[in-house]
Design an enzyme around this catalytic site. Structure first.
Site, mmCIF file in Angstrom:
data_model
loop_
_atom_site.group_PDB
_atom_site.id
_atom_site.type_symbol
_atom_site.label_atom_id
_atom_site.label_comp_id
_atom_site.label_asym_id
_atom_site.label_seq_id
_atom_site.Cartn_x
_atom_site.Cartn_y
_atom_site.Cartn_z
ATOM 1 C CB SER A 129 -7.086 -0.288 1.555
ATOM 2 O OG SER A 129 -7.546 -0.916 0.384
ATOM 3 C CB SER A 130 -12.516 -1.087 0.730
ATOM 4 O OG SER A 130 -12.973 0.004 1.471
ATOM 5 C CB THR A 164 -6.198 0.553 -6.535
ATOM 6 O OG1 THR A 164 -7.108 1.529 -7.019
ATOM 7 C CG2 THR A 164 -5.665 1.006 -5.191
ATOM 8 N NE ARG A 191 -4.118 1.763 1.004
ATOM 9 C CZ ARG A 191 -5.126 2.070 0.207
ATOM 10 N NH1 ARG A 191 -5.162 1.658 -1.042
ATOM 11 N NH2 ARG A 191 -6.130 2.783 0.651
ATOM 12 N N GLY A 226 -13.847 -1.787 -6.671
ATOM 13 C CA GLY A 226 -15.092 -1.061 -6.452
ATOM 14 C C GLY A 226 -15.198 -0.332 -5.133
ATOM 15 N N GLY A 227 -14.096 0.218 -4.644
ATOM 16 C CA GLY A 227 -14.155 1.021 -3.411
ATOM 17 C C GLY A 227 -14.717 0.177 -2.272
ATOM 18 C CG ASN A 234 -8.436 6.095 -4.487
ATOM 19 O OD1 ASN A 234 -9.333 5.266 -4.378
ATOM 20 N ND2 ASN A 234 -8.480 7.251 -3.881
ATOM 21 C CB THR A 280 -9.569 -0.951 -7.337
ATOM 22 O OG1 THR A 280 -9.421 0.262 -6.623
ATOM 23 C CG2 THR A 280 -8.864 -2.067 -6.636
#
Ligand code: DON
Length: 564
Positions: free
Chosen positions: A446-447, A393, A98, A467-468, A395, A375
């Site tokens: 993050s998701s 990603t 990340r 997809g967030g 983002n 992403t």
């Protein structure tokens, strides 16, 4: 941000995914190895690496670099992500690559005259976090790969140098962003036609500067990116637009091995990326909240089922917003959040008849704890049974829209994933608290939730999504559809999904995903329903009882399964 801006952003972020499914219920099945990714070139490259004797990690690194070329809106070397590994011998690993906040980042860096300017964390140089992908790929390959770096990176270099053919959706996405690309010199050069014409399906897209950067990485490893001419080029961009990343930030960036979150549900064990991914905790909490209810008997996507899951999602996302952040900076009460007792307590206010208003609900109390849309996911299994799940990603689509001149790649806009102003929603409508506030060197929450599911110790599902925040709920449903309802691979990936994230207080559903009578029953319980073009884009592999591999390619995007 008010709810209508947030809803319209959700729709904008997903509008290009709304093409109709070409192959709704057909899986591909292979015996010896499979790659499912968002892009045909990348999946085929990964499959070739497997055929040449590479293992799932070699293939994953090759796919990551290929996506940096063929899917510039999400695939990247200027961003970051997570990798989950489950080897055939039972060993598991989680790699966190990340992005990090630059050392010069401050918690009020997006305030102007005391006012929070959300656009600054979303577009342009201040939105950029220190990229982690290149360090991550090299670290993964060093520990688990069989092939040398230059071999797995070669196919990406070739595609960048010789070009690849734009698909309809790739051409459209570049065209849709041309006004923003034009604001940044290098992006205008790399990602627009340079005049008033548009890209078309079938155009050859050549990226010579990117090929040069990939060659440097192939030759010099991490030094080829975090030092030397590529680092110089990144710093030039920082100077040009007044960004914060320094040479030291680049050079000191390190991806990290972390301990997976493991959660048992019925006959299955889920191995999910831990914080700074919030997905593992949220998925584990939701499963623990629902497990004592007769879920299967409720029927797939019945009003009762959607209600129960949405209520669990609501509670898990309320906790996410308060407790979760970079574990190197905040003390996450992991044991308590993952305990059955805590999650059963969280459901004490659940009513089968009535929605709980999000305004009446906050995070759960944990005694003694200090206060504190673009992403891409891919899944790989090789012929030895090693499995890898990666979500990566920039983002937003094309990240910050700032490209590195001379080096040919886009920089992320991951800083928006911090709660840039605690209490204010970010672009995905997610509210954050102190735990996810900006600090120098910190990773933003993050998701992204790459996950590998085992049954009796053997890999059964390799799942994840883009997809967030919908990544979390899409991955959960990719699992439940198979675990509870025995859906076939493609069905489990295609079936309509829904999503609740506490705030806004809404159940988002796939367009036409729930019948009007089901929606009415949910509205009668007090839910607000909002249809949108796609709840996540999942790229899954499911392992059948005879050991064969079946693909789940999400019709919400234009993914592809390659195998042999
Ligand atoms: O890490 C995260 O949670 C976000 N940066 C993911 C963004 C995303 O999935 C956008 N869409 N497809």
């Amino acid at each position: 941000m008010n709810i209508s801006r947030c809803l319209s952003l959700f729709v904008t972020l997903f509008i290009f995914t709304s093409s109709l499914p070409a192959q709704v219920f057909e899986s591909k099945t292979f015996e010896n190895g499979m790659v499912v990714s968002a892009d045909k070139y990348a999946s085929e490259i990964g499959n070739e690496i497997l055929k040449q004797g590479g293992n799932a990690v070699d293939a994953a690194v090759a796919v990551q670099f290929a996506l940096a070329v063929t899917l510039p809106r999400a695939g990247n070397i200027g961003g970051g992500g997570f990798m989950v590994i489950h080897l055939a011998n039972g060993e598991t690993a989680a790699l966190d690559f990340r992005e990090k906040a630059p050392t010069k980042a401050t918690r009020d860096m997006y305030l102007r005259n005391g006012e929070f300017k959300s656009e600054l964390s979303w577009e342009g140089i201040l939105a950029v976090g220190v990229p982690g992908t290149v360090d991550g790929m090299i670290k993964a390959l060093e520990r688990y790969g069989k092939m040398p770096l230059d071999m797995v990176i070669q196919p990406a270099i070739k595609l960048a140098r010789e070009g690849y053919v734009l698909s309809y959706s790739h051409a459209e996405s570049l065209n849709d962003h041309r006004d923003t690309f034009r604001k940044y010199q290098a992006s205008a050069r790399y990602f627009t036609t340079g005049d008033t014409t548009l890209f078309s399906e079938g155009d050859l897209f050549v990226q010579k500067d990117l090929a040069g950067t990939l060659e440097r990485i192939a030759r010099f490893g991490r030094e080829g990116f975090y030092a030397g001419p590529v680092a110089d080029a990144i710093i030039n961009e920082m100077e040009r637009y007044k960004g914060l990343i320094s040479y030291k930030d680049l050079y000191n960036y390190e991806s990290k091995w972390r301990d997976l979150v493991e959660v048992d549900f019925r006959d299955y064990k889920l191995h999910i990326m831990p914080p700074p991914s919030s997905g593992s905790i949220a998925i584990a909490q939701i499963l623990k909240m629902i497990q004592d209810y007769p879920i299967k008997e409720m029927g797939h996507n019945s009003a009762e089922y959607v209600h129960l899951l949405s209520e669990a999602m609501r509670r898990a996302f309320a906790d996410r917003s308060f407790y979760l952040g970079d574990p190197d900076f905040v003390d996450i009460p992991l044991q308590r959040l993952l305990s059955q007792e805590y999650n059963t307590e969280r459901m004490a206010s659940f009513s089968p008849d009535k929605a709980t208003a999000s305004s009446s609900l906050s995070h759960g109390e944990i005694a003694g704890h200090p206060e504190s849309d673009e992403t891409t996911h891919f899944s790989i299994v090789d012929n030895e049974g090693n499995a890898v799940a990666v979500t990566t990603t920039l983002n937003g689509s094309f990240g910050s829209h700032v490209s590195v001149s001379g080096a040919g790649f886009l920089l992320n806009n991951e800083m928006d994933d911090f709660s840039a102003q605690p209490g204010e929603p970010n672009t995905y409508g997610l509210i954050g608290a102190e735990a996810n506030a900006i600090e120098p060197g910190k990773r933003m929450l993050s998701s992204m939730s790459p996950a590998i599911v085992t049954k009796n110790g053997k890999v059964d599902m390799v799942i994840g999504a883009a997809g967030g925040p919908r990544i979390i709920t899409a991955t959960l449903q990719s699992f439940l559809n198979r675990a509870l309802f025995d859906m076939r691979a493609q069905q489990a990936t295609t079936f309509p999904r829904f999503h609740h994230q506490w705030l806004p207080d809404t159940i988002f559903i796939d367009d036409f995903g729930l019948s009007p009578d089901t929606q009415k029953l949910l509205e009668e319980k007090g839910h607000f329903i909002f249809p949108m073009p796609g709840i996540g884009r999942a790229h899954n592999i499911y392992i059948e009882t005879d050991g064969s591999l079946s693909s789940g390619v999400d019709p919400r995007g234009d993914g592809y399964a390659a195998g042999h």
